[in-house]
Design a protein around this motif. Structure first.
Motif, PDB file in Angstrom:
ATOM      1  N   TYR A   1       0.806  -1.218   0.000  1.00 34.61           N
ATOM      2  CA  TYR A   1       0.000   0.000   0.000  1.00 34.61           C
ATOM      3  C   TYR A   1       0.839   1.268   0.000  1.00 34.61           C
ATOM      4  CZ  TYR A   1       1.013  -0.707   4.923  1.00 34.61           C
ATOM      5  OH  TYR A   1       1.655  -0.932   6.104  1.00 34.61           O
ATOM      6  N   ASP A   2       2.150   1.137   0.158  1.00 37.49           N
ATOM      7  CA  ASP A   2       3.060   2.278   0.206  1.00 37.49           C
ATOM      8  C   ASP A   2       4.264   1.953  -0.676  1.00 37.49           C
ATOM      9  OD1 ASP A   2       4.200   4.769   1.833  1.00 37.49           O
ATOM     10  OD2 ASP A   2       5.758   3.212   1.805  1.00 37.49           O
ATOM     11  N   GLU A   3       4.681   2.891  -1.526  1.00 38.65           N
ATOM     12  CA  GLU A   3       5.741   2.617  -2.497  1.00 38.65           C
ATOM     13  C   GLU A   3       7.067   2.252  -1.834  1.00 38.65           C
ATOM     14  OE1 GLU A   3       7.917   4.712  -6.316  1.00 38.65           O
ATOM     15  OE2 GLU A   3       6.033   5.536  -5.574  1.00 38.65           O
ATOM     16  N   ASP A   4       7.470   2.990  -0.800  1.00 41.87           N
ATOM     17  CA  ASP A   4       8.739   2.683  -0.132  1.00 41.87           C
ATOM     18  C   ASP A   4       8.694   1.307   0.543  1.00 41.87           C
ATOM     19  OD1 ASP A   4       9.932   5.067  -0.921  1.00 41.87           O
ATOM     20  OD2 ASP A   4       9.360   6.119   0.920  1.00 41.87           O
ATOM     21  N   LEU A   5       7.590   1.028   1.217  1.00 37.70           N
ATOM     22  CA  LEU A   5       7.422  -0.281   1.849  1.00 37.70           C
ATOM     23  C   LEU A   5       7.434  -1.373   0.786  1.00 37.70           C
ATOM     24  CD1 LEU A   5       6.837  -2.167   4.228  1.00 37.70           C
ATOM     25  CD2 LEU A   5       4.411  -1.618   3.942  1.00 37.70           C
TER      26      LEU A   5
ATOM     27  N   LEU B   1      10.066  -4.368   0.734  1.00 38.88           N
ATOM     28  CA  LEU B   1       9.514  -5.705   0.861  1.00 38.88           C
ATOM     29  C   LEU B   1       9.912  -6.569  -0.340  1.00 38.88           C
ATOM     30  CD1 LEU B   1       7.728  -7.618   2.476  1.00 38.88           C
ATOM     31  CD2 LEU B   1       5.762  -6.637   1.293  1.00 38.88           C
ATOM     32  N   HIS B   2       9.849  -6.005  -1.517  1.00 39.21           N
ATOM     33  CA  HIS B   2      10.235  -6.730  -2.728  1.00 39.21           C
ATOM     34  C   HIS B   2      11.688  -7.187  -2.622  1.00 39.21           C
ATOM     35  CE1 HIS B   2      10.622  -6.677  -7.406  1.00 39.21           C
ATOM     36  NE2 HIS B   2      10.500  -7.898  -6.945  1.00 39.21           N
ATOM     37  N   HIS B   3      12.565  -6.313  -2.194  1.00 40.38           N
ATOM     38  CA  HIS B   3      13.986  -6.649  -2.019  1.00 40.38           C
ATOM     39  C   HIS B   3      14.142  -7.767  -0.980  1.00 40.38           C
ATOM     40  CE1 HIS B   3      18.301  -6.084  -1.789  1.00 40.38           C
ATOM     41  NE2 HIS B   3      18.189  -5.993  -0.471  1.00 40.38           N
TER      42      HIS B   3
END
Length: 128
Positions: A57-61, A65-67
């Motif tokens: 829901y948040d771009e930075d998160l 998270l993807h990393h």
């Protein structure tokens, strides 16, 4: 309930931790160990399976998270299942190229109203 030998529930919100405990009680399970710190900031552990829901829901998160998920997969061969109701931040994220749809569920009408018209939620298998 499926026979896992070790489980860790994680949410940075302590109220979510209480909800996890109540859910265990309702399902007649022993309480799960709960971590209320950001697991992305800790040394990565070996997990056979990571299950997460509605976390993009948040771009930075989403980027962090993807990393973290890629590291889990490539370092420990962790299987990752992601549940998401199709929020724009998830639908437009680069992780989309690494997902395979497992199943899609229709959301009940009250949930649709509470979530700005989202009508389904999908479980994805992460395959980087």
């Amino acid at each position: 309930m499926s026979g896992a030998s070790r489980i860790l529930a994680n949410d940075i919100d302590p109220i979510a931790g209480m909800a996890i405990t109540l859910n265990c009680e309702l399902n007649q399970l022993n309480p799960l160990p709960i971590l209320t710190k950001n697991i992305l900031d800790l040394e990565q552990d070996k997990w056979d399976l990571v299950v997460l829901g509605d976390m993009f829901y948040d771009e930075d998160l989403a980027d962090g998270l993807h990393h973290w998920l890629k590291n889990c997969f490539w370092t420990h061969r962790t299987r990752v299942l992601i549940g998401d109701p199709g929020r724009p931040q998830f639908s437009g994220h680069s992780i989309q190229h690494q997902l395979r749809k497992v199943v899609e569920y229709s959301l009940p009408e009250p949930t649709r109203r509470e979530n700005n018209g989202l009508t389904t939620s999908t479980v994805w298998d992460f395959q980087p």
